[in-house]
Scaffold this motif. Structure first.
Motif, short mmCIF file in Angstrom:
data_model
loop_
_atom_site.label_atom_id
_atom_site.label_comp_id
_atom_site.label_asym_id
_atom_site.label_seq_id
_atom_site.Cartn_x
_atom_site.Cartn_y
_atom_site.Cartn_z
N ARG A 4 20.76 2.40 27.73
CA ARG A 4 21.69 2.58 26.61
C ARG A 4 23.09 2.91 27.11
NH1 ARG A 4 20.33 4.31 21.50
NH2 ARG A 4 18.39 5.22 22.30
N ASN A 228 23.84 -0.02 18.80
CA ASN A 228 22.95 0.97 19.41
C ASN A 228 21.67 1.13 18.60
OD1 ASN A 228 23.88 2.89 21.85
ND2 ASN A 228 25.68 2.03 20.85
N ILE A 229 21.81 1.08 17.28
CA ILE A 229 20.61 1.16 16.43
C ILE A 229 19.70 -0.03 16.69
CG2 ILE A 229 19.79 1.09 14.05
CD1 ILE A 229 22.30 2.65 13.26
N LEU A 230 20.29 -1.23 16.72
CA LEU A 230 19.50 -2.44 16.98
C LEU A 230 18.93 -2.44 18.39
CD1 LEU A 230 21.82 -5.08 15.26
CD2 LEU A 230 19.69 -4.11 14.37
N ASN A 232 18.20 0.14 20.19
CA ASN A 232 17.11 1.12 20.26
C ASN A 232 15.83 0.57 19.63
OD1 ASN A 232 16.23 4.07 20.68
ND2 ASN A 232 15.79 3.73 18.51
N ARG A 233 16.00 -0.16 18.52
CA ARG A 233 14.82 -0.66 17.80
C ARG A 233 14.16 -1.83 18.52
NH1 ARG A 233 14.58 -2.54 11.42
NH2 ARG A 233 12.39 -3.23 11.45
N TYR A 234 14.96 -2.75 19.02
CA TYR A 234 14.38 -4.00 19.55
C TYR A 234 14.28 -4.05 21.07
CZ TYR A 234 14.92 -5.77 14.82
OH TYR A 234 14.82 -5.95 13.46
N SER A 237 13.28 1.13 22.55
CA SER A 237 12.02 1.72 22.06
C SER A 237 10.79 0.95 22.57
CB SER A 237 12.03 1.78 20.54
OG SER A 237 10.83 2.33 20.05
N PRO A 238 10.76 -0.40 22.46
CA PRO A 238 9.61 -1.13 23.01
C PRO A 238 9.44 -0.96 24.52
CG PRO A 238 10.83 -2.52 21.50
CD PRO A 238 11.66 -1.30 21.72
N ARG A 241 8.03 2.52 25.21
CA ARG A 241 6.59 2.57 24.91
C ARG A 241 5.78 1.82 25.97
NH1 ARG A 241 6.65 -0.05 19.31
NH2 ARG A 241 4.37 -0.12 19.67
#
Length: 290
Positions: A4, A228-230, A232-234, A237-238, A241
C-alpha cells in the motif's frame, strides 16, 4: 515497506511530476489571458479618447471657430480635450494612465520624458509599427503599456505647427514660439500612451494558479482514497489472506480451508494456482507417509 505504501508513493510521485509539468503551461496560459484582458481595457480607453478627439474636431472646433480667430482656445484642440477628459476620469480610476506625448509639443505638459521618448523614437524608426507594447513603472507600480503613433495626416494641422508666423498669434502668445513647430505631413510627432496596472492582473494569475493547484490536489486526494479502498479490497486483502493461509500450511496446519477468490483476474488465477499447489503438496506428503 508495504504494498500500500509503495503504491501511494508511486501515485504521489506521479502526481507531483504531472503537477510540476503542468504548472508552467497553466501559468503562461493564465498570463496570456490576463494580458488579453488588460489589452481589452486599453482598447476601451483608447476608443473613448478617440471619440473625444473626434467630437472635439467635428463639433467643438466649428462651433468656436470665430472665437478661436480672436483668442486661442485649447479646448478646441482634440489632444487637449482627450487628456483633460482622462484627467477627470482618473479622479475615479487613478490607477489608469493616459498621455499624448510628443517630442516637440506646443504645450510643455505634453513633452515626452524618459521611456516615453524611447518608445516614440521606436515608432518613428518603424513607420509600419502601429502599436508597441511594453511594461513600465508608473507611480511606483508596474503597468502594461500600449503606445500608438500620432501621425500628422491632416495638412490643416500644419497651420499651427509649421512655423510661428503661420500660427495664430494668440497661440504663440500663450505657448511661445519655441515649441510645437517644424512638424511635417505624415511625420510621427508623438504617441498616444495608455497604461493599466499589472498588479490586478498578476493577482488574478496567482489566484487562478492557486485554484488550479488546490483543485487538482483535492481531486488527487479523493482519487487516492478511492484507489486505496479498491486496492485494499481487490489486491491487499486477498493477498494478505492468501499469505496467512500459506503460512498456516507451511507450519503443518492441514485443516486450513482453501483460499477461494472468485473472478478471472490475476488474483483469482493466483488463488487457483495456490490451491493446486497445496493439493499437490498434500498428495506428495501422503505418498511419503506410505
Amino acid at each position: 515497506m508495504g504494498l500500500r505504501l509503495k503504491f501511494n508513493i508511486i501515485l504521489a510521485v506521479c502526481y507531483l511530476l504531472g503537477l510540476s509539468l503542468s504548472i508552467y503551461p497553466f501559468y503562461q496560459i493564465s498570463r496570456q489571458e490576463a494580458m488579453d484582458q488588460l489589452q481589452s481595457q486599453i482598447d476601451v480607453l483608447r476608443a473613448q479618447a478617440l471619440s473625444i478627439r473626434r467630437y472635439t474636431s467635428e463639433e467643438i472646433q466649428p462651433l468656436l471657430a470665430e472665437h478661436s480667430s480672436v483668442q486661442f482656445l485649447p479646448q478646441t484642440i482634440p489632444s487637449f480635450s482627450a487628456q483633460t477628459a482622462f484627467r477627470n476620469f482618473r479622479g475615479f480610476y487613478p490607477q489608469f494612465f493616459y498621455k499624448e506625448a510628443a517630442l516637440n509639443p506646443t504645450n510643455p505638459a505634453d513633452l515626452a520624458r524618459d521611456w516615453e521618448r524611447e518608445v516614440i523614437e521606436k515608432l518613428r524608426a518603424n513607420s509600419d509599427l502601429t502599436k508597441d507594447v511594453s511594461f513600465q513603472t508608473i507611480d511606483s507600480r508596474s503597468h502594461y503599456t500600449a503606445t500608438y503613433p500620432l501621425v500628422i495626416k491632416d495638412e490643416s494641422c500644419l497651420t499651427c505647427h509649421s512655423t510661428p508666423d503661420r500660427a495664430p498669434p494668440s497661440m504663440v502668445a500663450l505657448y511661445g514660439n519655441k515649441n510645437g513647430f517644424g512638424w511635417k505631413l505624415n511625420e510621427t510627432i508623438g504617441a498616444q500612451i495608455i497604461s493599466v496596472p499589472m498588479d490586478i492582473a498578476e493577482g488574478s494569475i496567482w489566484r487562478n494558479l492557486g485554484l488550479f493547484v488546490g483543485t487538482s490536489s483535492v481531486i488527487f486526494l479523493v482519487l487516492l482514497i478511492l484507489l486505496n479502498i479498491l486496492l485494499n479490497r481487490y489486491v491487499i486483502s486477498p493477498v494478505t489472506r492468501m499469505a496467512k493461509t500459506a503460512e498456516a500450511v507451511s507450519m503443518g496446519d492441514a485443516s486450513v480451508a482453501e483460499f477461494e477468490f472468485p473472478g478471472s483476474d490475476e488474483i483469482a488465477s493466483l488463488s487457483r494456482s495456490f490451491n493446486r499447489m497445496r493439493r499437490s503438496l498434500d498428495s506428495a506428503l501422503k505418498m511419503l507417509e506410505k
